[in-house]
Design a protein around this motif. Sequence first.
Motif, short mmCIF file in Angstrom:
data_model
loop_
_atom_site.label_atom_id
_atom_site.label_comp_id
_atom_site.label_asym_id
_atom_site.label_seq_id
_atom_site.Cartn_x
_atom_site.Cartn_y
_atom_site.Cartn_z
N PRO A 85 35.45 31.37 42.71
CA PRO A 85 36.32 31.14 41.78
C PRO A 85 36.53 32.03 40.53
O PRO A 85 37.50 32.18 40.04
CB PRO A 85 35.71 29.92 41.16
CG PRO A 85 34.36 29.98 41.15
CD PRO A 85 34.03 30.60 42.39
N GLN A 86 35.76 33.11 40.38
CA GLN A 86 35.74 34.04 39.30
C GLN A 86 34.91 35.41 39.79
O GLN A 86 34.07 35.09 40.57
CB GLN A 86 35.29 33.51 38.07
CG GLN A 86 33.91 33.41 38.02
CD GLN A 86 33.57 32.76 36.64
OE1 GLN A 86 34.30 32.10 36.03
NE2 GLN A 86 32.26 33.18 36.12
N LEU A 87 35.32 36.35 39.00
CA LEU A 87 34.85 37.83 39.40
C LEU A 87 34.21 38.16 37.97
O LEU A 87 34.82 37.79 37.11
CB LEU A 87 35.53 38.69 39.89
CG LEU A 87 36.13 38.44 41.37
CD1 LEU A 87 37.39 39.60 41.79
CD2 LEU A 87 35.04 38.51 42.34
N GLU A 88 33.05 39.03 37.90
CA GLU A 88 32.49 39.35 36.65
C GLU A 88 32.02 40.78 36.57
O GLU A 88 31.93 41.29 37.80
CB GLU A 88 31.26 38.71 36.23
CG GLU A 88 31.51 36.92 35.99
CD GLU A 88 30.29 36.32 35.90
OE1 GLU A 88 29.23 36.80 35.43
OE2 GLU A 88 30.57 35.01 35.87
N GLY A 89 32.02 41.48 35.39
CA GLY A 89 32.03 42.78 35.29
C GLY A 89 30.69 42.95 35.90
O GLY A 89 29.45 42.27 35.93
N GLY A 90 30.38 44.00 36.56
CA GLY A 90 29.38 44.46 37.53
C GLY A 90 29.52 44.21 39.19
O GLY A 90 28.57 44.68 39.93
N ASP A 91 30.22 43.22 39.52
CA ASP A 91 30.71 42.76 40.66
C ASP A 91 31.18 44.14 41.66
O ASP A 91 32.09 44.50 41.41
CB ASP A 91 31.46 41.57 41.03
CG ASP A 91 30.78 40.21 40.30
OD1 ASP A 91 29.89 40.20 40.24
OD2 ASP A 91 31.65 39.38 40.11
N LYS A 92 30.40 44.16 42.71
CA LYS A 92 30.90 45.32 43.57
C LYS A 92 31.27 44.62 45.07
O LYS A 92 31.08 43.60 45.22
CB LYS A 92 29.83 46.16 43.81
CG LYS A 92 29.42 46.89 42.57
CD LYS A 92 28.28 47.80 42.76
CE LYS A 92 27.71 48.79 41.74
NZ LYS A 92 27.36 48.31 40.60
N ARG A 93 31.97 45.42 45.87
CA ARG A 93 32.59 44.90 46.96
C ARG A 93 33.38 43.42 46.53
O ARG A 93 33.40 42.56 47.41
CB ARG A 93 31.47 44.67 47.89
CG ARG A 93 30.73 45.82 48.34
CD ARG A 93 29.87 45.66 49.51
NE ARG A 93 30.43 45.16 50.76
CZ ARG A 93 30.34 43.92 51.36
NH1 ARG A 93 29.17 43.18 50.59
NH2 ARG A 93 30.67 43.51 52.40
N VAL A 94 34.55 43.55 45.62
CA VAL A 94 35.30 42.45 45.71
C VAL A 94 36.35 42.60 46.27
O VAL A 94 37.06 43.59 46.45
CB VAL A 94 35.66 42.40 44.13
CG1 VAL A 94 34.35 42.09 43.17
CG2 VAL A 94 36.31 43.18 43.48
N ALA A 95 36.96 41.43 46.80
CA ALA A 95 38.54 41.47 47.55
C ALA A 95 39.11 40.37 46.70
O ALA A 95 39.01 39.42 46.29
CB ALA A 95 38.12 41.23 48.91
N LEU A 96 40.56 40.75 46.51
CA LEU A 96 41.57 40.07 45.78
C LEU A 96 42.74 39.85 46.59
O LEU A 96 43.33 40.91 46.95
CB LEU A 96 41.78 40.73 44.38
CG LEU A 96 40.97 41.09 43.65
CD1 LEU A 96 40.25 42.52 43.67
CD2 LEU A 96 40.85 40.70 41.99
#
Length: 114
Positions: A85-96
């Motif tokens: 439900p959310q992404l946070e600082g430091g997250d890697k390998r994110v897809a939007l």
Amino acid sequence: MLWRKKRENKAYDRVYALHEQAVFLCYINEAYQETDHGVASVKLEGIVAKGTGRLEDTFVLFDCEGNQKAEITMEELYLGNQSVPQLEGGDKRVALYPREQEIPYQAGDILCRL
């Protein structure tokens, strides 16, 4: 050559200001069309540099020189292979997966919530 240096300095200043002002900032490393069950959609991949971005937020998309391209919303967010439900600082390998499909997304874009 002087005009080029001035232009580069202005772009640097705009991007630096984004870093300072943003409550959420994500660098887009990849932007491409993905097909799932016969339906094509834009997939953005990147790294979250700062803050928290939620699925219900409205984001502002900037080019690599800090020029605003569009306001967008998200259909889905992923951290690795898991829907979140959310992404946070430091997250890697994110897809939007943005709802707005007609925007000219590209690698190097910067996604912010100001």
